[in-house]
Design a protein around this motif. Structure first.
Motif, PDB file in Angstrom:
ATOM      1  N   GLY A 272      21.382 -35.034 -35.485  1.00 15.31           N
ATOM      2  CA  GLY A 272      22.731 -34.887 -34.961  1.00 15.31           C
ATOM      3  C   GLY A 272      22.835 -34.090 -33.680  1.00 15.31           C
ATOM      4  N   PHE A 273      21.730 -33.537 -33.199  1.00 11.84           N
ATOM      5  CA  PHE A 273      21.784 -32.646 -32.040  1.00 11.84           C
ATOM      6  C   PHE A 273      21.563 -33.366 -30.713  1.00 11.84           C
ATOM      7  CE2 PHE A 273      20.134 -29.234 -35.146  1.00 11.84           C
ATOM      8  CZ  PHE A 273      21.433 -28.941 -35.544  1.00 11.84           C
ATOM      9  N   TYR A 274      21.239 -34.648 -30.766  1.00 15.43           N
ATOM     10  CA  TYR A 274      20.958 -35.400 -29.547  1.00 15.43           C
ATOM     11  C   TYR A 274      21.901 -36.600 -29.422  1.00 15.43           C
ATOM     12  CZ  TYR A 274      16.512 -32.841 -29.229  1.00 15.43           C
ATOM     13  OH  TYR A 274      15.549 -31.871 -29.127  1.00 15.43           O
ATOM     14  N   GLY A 275      22.244 -36.919 -28.177  1.00 16.14           N
ATOM     15  CA  GLY A 275      23.148 -38.027 -27.932  1.00 16.14           C
ATOM     16  C   GLY A 275      22.564 -39.387 -28.259  1.00 16.14           C
ATOM     17  N   HIS A 276      21.231 -39.489 -28.364  1.00 14.80           N
ATOM     18  CA  HIS A 276      20.611 -40.786 -28.652  1.00 14.80           C
ATOM     19  C   HIS A 276      20.444 -41.032 -30.147  1.00 14.80           C
ATOM     20  CE1 HIS A 276      17.097 -37.976 -28.329  1.00 14.80           C
ATOM     21  NE2 HIS A 276      16.813 -38.557 -29.470  1.00 14.80           N
ATOM     22  N   ASP A 277      20.795 -40.073 -30.990  1.00 13.40           N
ATOM     23  CA  ASP A 277      20.633 -40.250 -32.436  1.00 13.40           C
ATOM     24  C   ASP A 277      21.424 -41.467 -32.921  1.00 13.40           C
ATOM     25  OD1 ASP A 277      18.998 -38.087 -32.635  1.00 13.40           O
ATOM     26  OD2 ASP A 277      20.479 -36.750 -33.542  1.00 13.40           O
ATOM     27  N   LYS A 278      20.809 -42.272 -33.780  1.00 14.35           N
ATOM     28  CA  LYS A 278      21.468 -43.460 -34.331  1.00 14.35           C
ATOM     29  C   LYS A 278      22.091 -43.134 -35.689  1.00 14.35           C
ATOM     30  CE  LYS A 278      18.384 -46.824 -32.118  1.00 14.35           C
ATOM     31  NZ  LYS A 278      17.395 -47.903 -32.351  1.00 14.35           N
ATOM     32  N   TYR A 279      23.349 -43.508 -35.843  1.00 16.29           N
ATOM     33  CA  TYR A 279      24.071 -43.258 -37.090  1.00 16.29           C
ATOM     34  C   TYR A 279      24.178 -44.546 -37.899  1.00 16.29           C
ATOM     35  CZ  TYR A 279      25.254 -38.567 -35.627  1.00 16.29           C
ATOM     36  OH  TYR A 279      25.163 -37.245 -35.273  1.00 16.29           O
ATOM     37  N   TRP A 280      24.070 -44.402 -39.226  1.00 18.48           N
ATOM     38  CA  TRP A 280      24.130 -45.562 -40.111  1.00 18.48           C
ATOM     39  C   TRP A 280      25.390 -46.385 -39.863  1.00 18.48           C
ATOM     40  CZ3 TRP A 280      22.707 -43.650 -45.756  1.00 18.48           C
ATOM     41  CH2 TRP A 280      21.400 -43.147 -45.744  1.00 18.48           C
ATOM     42  N   LEU A 281      26.513 -45.718 -39.639  1.00 13.40           N
ATOM     43  CA  LEU A 281      27.791 -46.414 -39.502  1.00 13.40           C
ATOM     44  C   LEU A 281      27.761 -47.414 -38.353  1.00 13.40           C
ATOM     45  CD1 LEU A 281      30.489 -46.223 -41.028  1.00 13.40           C
ATOM     46  CD2 LEU A 281      31.307 -44.688 -39.251  1.00 13.40           C
ATOM     47  N   GLU A 282      27.066 -47.072 -37.284  1.00 15.89           N
ATOM     48  CA  GLU A 282      27.006 -47.934 -36.097  1.00 15.89           C
ATOM     49  C   GLU A 282      25.752 -48.797 -36.061  1.00 15.89           C
ATOM     50  OE1 GLU A 282      28.691 -45.305 -32.577  1.00 15.89           O
ATOM     51  OE2 GLU A 282      27.602 -44.098 -34.057  1.00 15.89           O
ATOM     52  N   HIS A 283      24.760 -48.470 -36.853  1.00 15.49           N
ATOM     53  CA  HIS A 283      23.492 -49.222 -36.888  1.00 15.49           C
ATOM     54  C   HIS A 283      23.177 -49.543 -38.351  1.00 15.49           C
ATOM     55  CE1 HIS A 283      22.507 -48.418 -32.629  1.00 15.49           C
ATOM     56  NE2 HIS A 283      23.121 -47.288 -32.835  1.00 15.49           N
TER      57      HIS A 283
ATOM     58  N   GLU B 162      32.379 -43.327 -25.972  1.00 16.80           N
ATOM     59  CA  GLU B 162      33.629 -43.999 -25.609  1.00 16.80           C
ATOM     60  C   GLU B 162      34.108 -43.537 -24.234  1.00 16.80           C
ATOM     61  OE1 GLU B 162      38.285 -43.967 -27.108  1.00 16.80           O
ATOM     62  OE2 GLU B 162      36.702 -43.645 -28.606  1.00 16.80           O
ATOM     63  N   LEU B 163      34.053 -42.230 -23.993  1.00 16.38           N
ATOM     64  CA  LEU B 163      34.421 -41.697 -22.687  1.00 16.38           C
ATOM     65  C   LEU B 163      33.487 -42.224 -21.603  1.00 16.38           C
ATOM     66  CD1 LEU B 163      35.885 -39.780 -20.734  1.00 16.38           C
ATOM     67  CD2 LEU B 163      34.400 -37.938 -21.571  1.00 16.38           C
ATOM     68  N   SER B 164      32.207 -42.247 -21.894  1.00 12.45           N
ATOM     69  CA  SER B 164      31.230 -42.677 -20.900  1.00 12.45           C
ATOM     70  C   SER B 164      31.455 -44.123 -20.470  1.00 12.45           C
ATOM     71  CB  SER B 164      29.805 -42.511 -21.442  1.00 12.45           C
ATOM     72  OG  SER B 164      28.849 -42.820 -20.453  1.00 12.45           O
ATOM     73  N   ARG B 165      31.939 -44.959 -21.383  1.00  9.58           N
ATOM     74  CA  ARG B 165      32.165 -46.363 -21.032  1.00  9.58           C
ATOM     75  C   ARG B 165      33.236 -46.520 -19.947  1.00  9.58           C
ATOM     76  NH1 ARG B 165      30.786 -47.129 -26.601  1.00  9.58           N
ATOM     77  NH2 ARG B 165      32.957 -46.975 -27.306  1.00  9.58           N
ATOM     78  N   LEU B 166      34.172 -45.575 -19.866  1.00  5.83           N
ATOM     79  CA  LEU B 166      35.147 -45.602 -18.763  1.00  5.83           C
ATOM     80  C   LEU B 166      34.434 -45.453 -17.431  1.00  5.83           C
ATOM     81  CD1 LEU B 166      38.134 -43.354 -19.963  1.00  5.83           C
ATOM     82  CD2 LEU B 166      37.922 -45.837 -20.069  1.00  5.83           C
TER      83      LEU B 166
ATOM     84  N   ASP C 293      24.749 -46.972 -17.662  1.00  2.00           N
ATOM     85  CA  ASP C 293      24.598 -47.010 -19.119  1.00  2.00           C
ATOM     86  C   ASP C 293      25.423 -45.894 -19.738  1.00  2.00           C
ATOM     87  OD1 ASP C 293      22.830 -45.923 -21.661  1.00  2.00           O
ATOM     88  OD2 ASP C 293      22.778 -48.114 -21.476  1.00  2.00           O
ATOM     89  N   GLU C 294      25.968 -46.136 -20.927  1.00  3.88           N
ATOM     90  CA  GLU C 294      26.807 -45.116 -21.559  1.00  3.88           C
ATOM     91  C   GLU C 294      26.032 -43.840 -21.873  1.00  3.88           C
ATOM     92  OE1 GLU C 294      26.695 -46.467 -26.256  1.00  3.88           O
ATOM     93  OE2 GLU C 294      28.245 -47.317 -24.972  1.00  3.88           O
ATOM     94  N   GLY C 295      24.716 -43.945 -21.989  1.00  2.00           N
ATOM     95  CA  GLY C 295      23.909 -42.757 -22.233  1.00  2.00           C
ATOM     96  C   GLY C 295      23.686 -41.906 -21.004  1.00  2.00           C
ATOM     97  N   ASP C 296      24.061 -42.417 -19.826  1.00  2.00           N
ATOM     98  CA  ASP C 296      23.819 -41.663 -18.591  1.00  2.00           C
ATOM     99  C   ASP C 296      24.700 -40.425 -18.480  1.00  2.00           C
ATOM    100  OD1 ASP C 296      21.910 -43.474 -17.867  1.00  2.00           O
ATOM    101  OD2 ASP C 296      23.150 -44.535 -16.402  1.00  2.00           O
ATOM    102  N   LEU C 297      25.813 -40.399 -19.178  1.00  2.00           N
ATOM    103  CA  LEU C 297      26.668 -39.207 -19.156  1.00  2.00           C
ATOM    104  C   LEU C 297      25.907 -37.972 -19.601  1.00  2.00           C
ATOM    105  CD1 LEU C 297      30.329 -38.831 -20.340  1.00  2.00           C
ATOM    106  CD2 LEU C 297      28.582 -37.349 -21.341  1.00  2.00           C
ATOM    107  N   LEU C 298      24.884 -38.148 -20.440  1.00  2.00           N
ATOM    108  CA  LEU C 298      24.141 -37.012 -20.974  1.00  2.00           C
ATOM    109  C   LEU C 298      23.380 -36.244 -19.899  1.00  2.00           C
ATOM    110  CD1 LEU C 298      22.689 -38.713 -24.190  1.00  2.00           C
ATOM    111  CD2 LEU C 298      24.763 -37.332 -23.989  1.00  2.00           C
ATOM    112  N   TYR C 299      23.252 -36.836 -18.705  1.00  2.00           N
ATOM    113  CA  TYR C 299      22.570 -36.140 -17.613  1.00  2.00           C
ATOM    114  C   TYR C 299      23.512 -35.234 -16.822  1.00  2.00           C
ATOM    115  CZ  TYR C 299      18.528 -39.001 -18.624  1.00  2.00           C
ATOM    116  OH  TYR C 299      17.449 -39.583 -19.264  1.00  2.00           O
TER     117      TYR C 299
END
Length: 601
Positions: free
Chosen positions: A293-304, A390-394, A403-409
């Protein structure tokens, strides 16, 4: 005691090629260079929670967690010998240093600590029920936050009503509120946690005084076999697997990577009742990550959902093969009761009453040691990262990055600046600066991050102290002077590794080294799991392995607790087990002594 050897100083570590300028990625207050005296303190690397390097936005989780841990020791409870844990980032990894209380202040803190902790211990269940309500309320508010695109023009009704705002203030407010609510739940996280460890430590100290030769594992077994909410997601999967076998739905689970196809196959096979149970289990139990849960790339069961479906498929296989997939609770409780009775019989009347009281308190508090993980690290952080994406997709739609993961930088403050850049360009009808600035800057930061992440961090820095009094440092991370000296030993045998005897038993089997959660599918029945740490969501794997070896972790680490609950041997806190041992090697894990031997080099 002879003088201890020392680990390198922070300034002595070289910067990996390609990571030049790495310190620009992180807040100034997290750098050793801006922290007077840090070159003299002992620091250990927390790869238990943060096994990989940080992207800038991810540092906020560490800041919240460690600050909130400290506040309960230092400001809420006034734990007599221990303040919080100082934290810094060096070369992309998190380092911690326990902060002791000066000797002349310890005694004066005792009355206030007893008054404050006593209130919690006397009202534990009531306060814990209120805690669940507070946490759930925060999560519900986080779920209601949204980051909707701004319209081409404001609705005419807004003109007629005199609303006079354009919705950009909602984007800014919701971002600030998301950060605030996450921080709030991290404060709640530690309301009980330190008290849990202290209750167990109190029982442990009493037992070691009363029975000098008692093994640490015997004390740990006195609280095993309890029901924990953290096991509930895995228990739900087992229940669904058993239900699938009873309904003869096995053939529908051929290709669980195809989620829609699997669910349709179940429907076609007449599994409507199973699908209803599967849907019901998701809220809240699928708010569970394969990481921690501490990283933005973690995959959650609900979404995967291919992840829980694959676990269910494997449980179905094991049930069909006649394997027992449930935890051996009857054996655990019988062993627990036997140990308690044997040691209790050695006490006189006064000691018996004191032992009973301390055991009752530790048993009451113990489940929270794991349960908080589900509510905070998994459920809260799952919602948090979902809203961040969701915010990153804006920004992706506006061309700020690809990519939506780029916000993490970006760091927390930079995200807020980017939001204003986005809404300002929209408001004035001119291009924002972000699409010109951020793509190049993100790529520069990505290269630095990848260079940092490719290097294994130094396990500790500077000279270890003779004493460590902070309870989480001992119980959770397993950081004791004795264990650190093992890491420093220059006469270590390459074919033998020493760690903490965390769960009893002896096993000889092939090793499976796992560095990332996405490697868990490679684990075969009967192997020994060798890893830096184990995450709570790895529960389904513990039914397949025969033992566990971790680099870091104490008696109350997740690996230690879960192995005891599954009746598996475990050696934790080896320092470098996951890099010394190789997949396929035959190893002998002795959970009674804390020794791991490589039998086949």
């Amino acid at each position: 005691m002879p003088a201890l050897k020392s680990f390198p100083r922070p300034s002595e570590l070289t910067v990996p090629p390609g990571a030049e300028g790495w310190d620009e990625l992180y807040p100034y207050h997290l750098l050793f260079a801006n922290s007077p005296g840090s070159e003299e303190k002992f620091w250990f690397c927390d790869r238990y929670h943060w096994p990989t390097a940080f992207k800038p936005f991810e540092t906020g989780v560490a800041e919240f967690a460690l600050k909130c841990l400290g506040q309960y020791n230092t400001r809420h409870l006034l734990v007599p010998p221990a303040n919080g844990i100082e934290f810094k980032i060096h070369l992309g990894y998190l380092y911690m240093s326990p902060v002791p209380v000066p000797e002349d202040e310890i005694t004066s803190r005792v009355p206030e600590f007893e008054r404050r902790s006593g209130h919690y211990y006397r009202n534990w269940e009531d306060l814990l029920d209120r805690w669940r309500g507070k946490v759930r309320s925060t999560i519900a508010e986080m779920e209601r936050l949204s980051f909707a695109p701004l319209p081409e023009m404001m609705p005419f009704d807004d003109i007629v009503s005199g609303k006079a705002t354009d919705g950009s203030e909602v984007l800014l407010e919701n971002y600030d509120r998301l950060i605030q609510l996450t921080y709030q739940n991290w404060q709640y996280h530690f309301e009980f946690l330190n008290l849990d460890y202290l209750a167990y430590l109190d029982l442990f100290t009493f037992a070691k005084d009363a029975f000098p030769d008692i093994p640490e594992q015997a004390v740990a077994k006195m609280v095993q076999g309890v029901d924990m909410e953290l096991f509930r997601p895995d228990d739900e999967l087992k229940r669904l697997a058993l239900m699938a076998v009873e309904s003869e739905l096995q053939s529908a689970f051929t290709d669980t990577d195809d989620v829609d196809g699997t669910l349709q196959a179940i429907r076609d096979a007449g599994g409507e009742e199973w699908l209803a149970a599967y849907e019901a289990a998701q809220d809240p139990w699928f708010n569970f990550t394969v990481g921690n849960g501490f990283y933005g790339h973690d995959k959650y069961w609900l979404e995967h959902q291919e992840i829980p479906l694959a676990y269910i498929k494997d449980y179905i296989r094991r049930v069909d093969e006649g394997q027992q997939i449930q935890r051996p609770l009857d054996q655990l409780t019988a062993e627990r009761d036997r140990i308690i009775a044997e040691y209790r019989a050695l006490l006189d009347a006064d000691q018996t009453a004191e032992f009973d009281a301390k055991l009752a308190l530790a048993t009451t508090a113990y489940p929270y040691v794991e349960n908080h993980n589900f509510y905070i690290e998994h459920w809260t952080m799952g919602v948090f990262w979902r809203k961040v994406r969701e915010l990153s997709r804006l920004f992706v739609a506006a061309g700020f990055w690809q990519d939506e993961g780029d916000l993490l930088y970006l760091d927390r403050g930079e995200v807020r600046d980017a939001i204003f850049d986005l809404v300002a360009g929209w408001a004035v009808g001119a291009p924002a600066s972000g699409p010109t600035y951020w793509p190049t800057e993100i790529e520069r930061r990505r290269r630095i991050f990848e260079a940092l992440d490719a290097r294994r961090p130094q396990p500790a820095l500077n000279t270890p102290p003779e004493q460590i009094t902070e309870p989480l440092t001992q119980m959770l991370w397993g950081i004791t002077p004795e264990q650190v000296r093992q890491w420093l030993a220059d006469d270590r045998d390459d074919l033998a590794i020493t760690g903490l005897a965390a769960s009893p038993g002896v096993v000889e089997a092939r090793a499976r080294v796992v560095h990332h959660a996405d490697q868990l599918s490679e684990v075969q029945d009967g192997e020994v799991l060798v890893t830096t740490y184990t995450a709570p969501s790895w529960g389904p794997i513990f039914g397949r392995i025969t033992a566990t070896v971790t680099d870091i972790g104490g008696m109350m680490s997740h690996a230690a607790i879960v192995c005891r609950e599954y009746g598996l041997p475990a050696v934790t806190g080896t320092g470098d087990g996951s890099t010394t041992i190789r997949t396929g090697q035959l190893i002998r894990v002795d959970g009674n002594t804390g020794r791991v031997e490589v039998l086949e080099n």
